[in-house]
Design a protein around this motif. Sequence first.
Motif, PDB file in Angstrom:
ATOM      1  N   ILE A 146       0.849  -1.193   0.000  1.00  0.00           N
ATOM      2  CA  ILE A 146       0.000   0.000   0.000  1.00  0.00           C
ATOM      3  C   ILE A 146       0.884   1.243   0.000  1.00  0.00           C
ATOM      4  CG2 ILE A 146      -1.711   1.314   1.317  1.00  0.00           C
ATOM      5  CD1 ILE A 146      -2.777  -1.415   2.309  1.00  0.00           C
ATOM      6  N   VAL A 147       0.626   2.137  -0.951  1.00  0.00           N
ATOM      7  CA  VAL A 147       1.426   3.359  -1.069  1.00  0.00           C
ATOM      8  C   VAL A 147       0.670   4.598  -0.610  1.00  0.00           C
ATOM      9  CG1 VAL A 147       2.857   2.407  -2.914  1.00  0.00           C
ATOM     10  CG2 VAL A 147       0.748   3.644  -3.506  1.00  0.00           C
ATOM     11  N   HIS A 148      -0.666   4.498  -0.607  1.00  0.00           N
ATOM     12  CA  HIS A 148      -1.471   5.643  -0.169  1.00  0.00           C
ATOM     13  C   HIS A 148      -2.822   5.146   0.313  1.00  0.00           C
ATOM     14  CE1 HIS A 148      -4.363   9.047  -0.818  1.00  0.00           C
ATOM     15  NE2 HIS A 148      -3.416   9.678  -0.159  1.00  0.00           N
ATOM     16  N   ALA A 149      -3.298   5.740   1.393  1.00  0.00           N
ATOM     17  CA  ALA A 149      -4.643   5.450   1.886  1.00  0.00           C
ATOM     18  C   ALA A 149      -5.387   6.767   2.081  1.00  0.00           C
ATOM     19  CB  ALA A 149      -4.593   4.674   3.193  1.00  0.00           C
ATOM     20  N   GLN A 150      -6.664   6.743   1.837  1.00  0.00           N
ATOM     21  CA  GLN A 150      -7.507   7.933   1.985  1.00  0.00           C
ATOM     22  C   GLN A 150      -8.704   7.577   2.858  1.00  0.00           C
ATOM     23  OE1 GLN A 150      -8.603   9.862  -1.696  1.00  0.00           O
ATOM     24  NE2 GLN A 150     -10.451  10.763  -0.800  1.00  0.00           N
ATOM     25  N   ARG A 222       2.544   9.308   7.810  1.00  0.00           N
ATOM     26  CA  ARG A 222       3.640   8.764   7.007  1.00  0.00           C
ATOM     27  C   ARG A 222       4.154   7.483   7.641  1.00  0.00           C
ATOM     28  NH1 ARG A 222       8.925   8.270   6.688  1.00  0.00           N
ATOM     29  NH2 ARG A 222       9.246   9.259   8.709  1.00  0.00           N
ATOM     30  N   TYR A 223       4.425   6.489   6.779  1.00  0.00           N
ATOM     31  CA  TYR A 223       4.957   5.207   7.223  1.00  0.00           C
ATOM     32  C   TYR A 223       6.460   5.152   6.964  1.00  0.00           C
ATOM     33  CZ  TYR A 223       0.208   3.521   7.875  1.00  0.00           C
ATOM     34  OH  TYR A 223      -1.080   3.362   8.321  1.00  0.00           O
ATOM     35  N   ASP A 224       7.135   4.257   7.650  1.00  0.00           N
ATOM     36  CA  ASP A 224       8.588   4.136   7.499  1.00  0.00           C
ATOM     37  C   ASP A 224       8.989   3.802   6.067  1.00  0.00           C
ATOM     38  OD1 ASP A 224       9.431   4.796  10.079  1.00  0.00           O
ATOM     39  OD2 ASP A 224       9.117   2.746  10.815  1.00  0.00           O
ATOM     40  N   ASN A 225       8.126   3.113   5.328  1.00  0.00           N
ATOM     41  CA  ASN A 225       8.456   2.748   3.945  1.00  0.00           C
ATOM     42  C   ASN A 225       8.133   3.858   2.949  1.00  0.00           C
ATOM     43  OD1 ASN A 225       5.678   2.694   3.819  1.00  0.00           O
ATOM     44  ND2 ASN A 225       5.517   0.560   3.153  1.00  0.00           N
ATOM     45  N   GLY A 226       7.700   5.027   3.466  1.00  0.00           N
ATOM     46  CA  GLY A 226       7.398   6.156   2.597  1.00  0.00           C
ATOM     47  C   GLY A 226       5.935   6.290   2.212  1.00  0.00           C
ATOM     48  N   ALA A 227       5.124   5.286   2.505  1.00  0.00           N
ATOM     49  CA  ALA A 227       3.697   5.359   2.180  1.00  0.00           C
ATOM     50  C   ALA A 227       3.027   6.476   2.979  1.00  0.00           C
ATOM     51  CB  ALA A 227       3.023   4.026   2.483  1.00  0.00           C
ATOM     52  N   LEU A 228       2.004   7.056   2.394  1.00  0.00           N
ATOM     53  CA  LEU A 228       1.274   8.153   3.029  1.00  0.00           C
ATOM     54  C   LEU A 228      -0.197   7.803   3.178  1.00  0.00           C
ATOM     55  CD1 LEU A 228       2.737  11.233   1.094  1.00  0.00           C
ATOM     56  CD2 LEU A 228       3.443  10.376   3.345  1.00  0.00           C
TER      57      LEU A 228
END
Length: 383
Positions: A146-150, A222-228
């Motif tokens: 997962i790279v982005h959640a809304q 923000r997640y440690d893997n860069g995902a927002l």
Amino acid sequence: MLNVAVIGAGAISPAHIQAYLQFPEQCKIVAICDIYPDKAKQRIEEFKLEAAVYADYKELLQRSDIDLVSVCTPPYTHADTAIAFLNAGKHVIVEKPMASSLEECDAINEAAERSGKILSVVAQNRFTTPMMKLKHVLDTKLIGPIVHAQIDSYWWRGHCYYDLWWRGTWEKEGGGCTLNHAVHHIDIFQWMNGMPAEVTAVMSNTSHDNAEVEDISIAIARYDNGALAQITSSVVHHGQEQQLIFQGKHARVSAPWKVAASLSKSNGFPEEDKALEAQIQQVYDEQADLPYEGHRGQILDVLNAIEQNTPVLADGIQGRRTLELITAIYQSACTGQTVKLPLGPDSPFYSRQGILENATYFYDKKTSIENFSDNTITSGGNA
């Protein structure tokens, strides 16, 4: 047969009462307690219960025949009430939010661990067919990382909503829409996507000058893997559209349900990945519908856990994580700083006193009525 007491006869109590009544072979409501005994009596008459009326929950602590209690009181009372019953050897279901501070959450969880009794924090939106299906799809990892959640937790409440005596204050309600409305979506978000590394947030009160608390907040996680992830909590949105969207590297899925997947053309522009969409849709469709949803589903989960000595889906640890994320939003919005997770006793918002001292007070509480003549609750969208 488990004997049940319901503490608090306000607007949320019918959801608990109706749920317990679905399982007469497993439980029986024997007591309703409210600081306004007439309200407790009304619930007993409304649902034709054979139950006793109490004005003070402490009187119930002496009853050895009570096995399980539902705490349906305002948030600032949750900790003292839940801890008292856990210490008395009772299983406890506590309404959302779990408590009004992380310090209180930790105290409740410690009491649960000492007692060995089951503690469940209400997260009834987990116990719905669409959410269970979405969670299963995410667990397959078919959409990729997962790279982005809304998260759009859009509600609408009129100005008079905050006239009720305990609403709209940091002391008694513990916060505004972020805590008391978006809690369900934030809970599902962290259950499905895990806890972020940091949060940056802003909040405001745009439409309710009879409340100290916010009526809208917007947070970026923000997640440690860069995902927002972006989380909007509101009681100023007409239409009350609500959704959770998870964008993976391979596909997106959401509640309300939608799936879309893209492949790259040679020039980098997208084309539909129909094969992956069909695969994800099949996984979603193959999951059976839940026989009981919402409060009914969660209370059945608790009843079965008590009988079978199994874990509950929404325990105190999960309840604490949800409040931790909400607390981080408040801390960031009030201090103007990015907040690192996890939060512990060193956070200025860890304790209830710390929240009262550091929170942003938008307006004075101007009106305080005991109860509304129309006490019906309307829910929001389908997310």
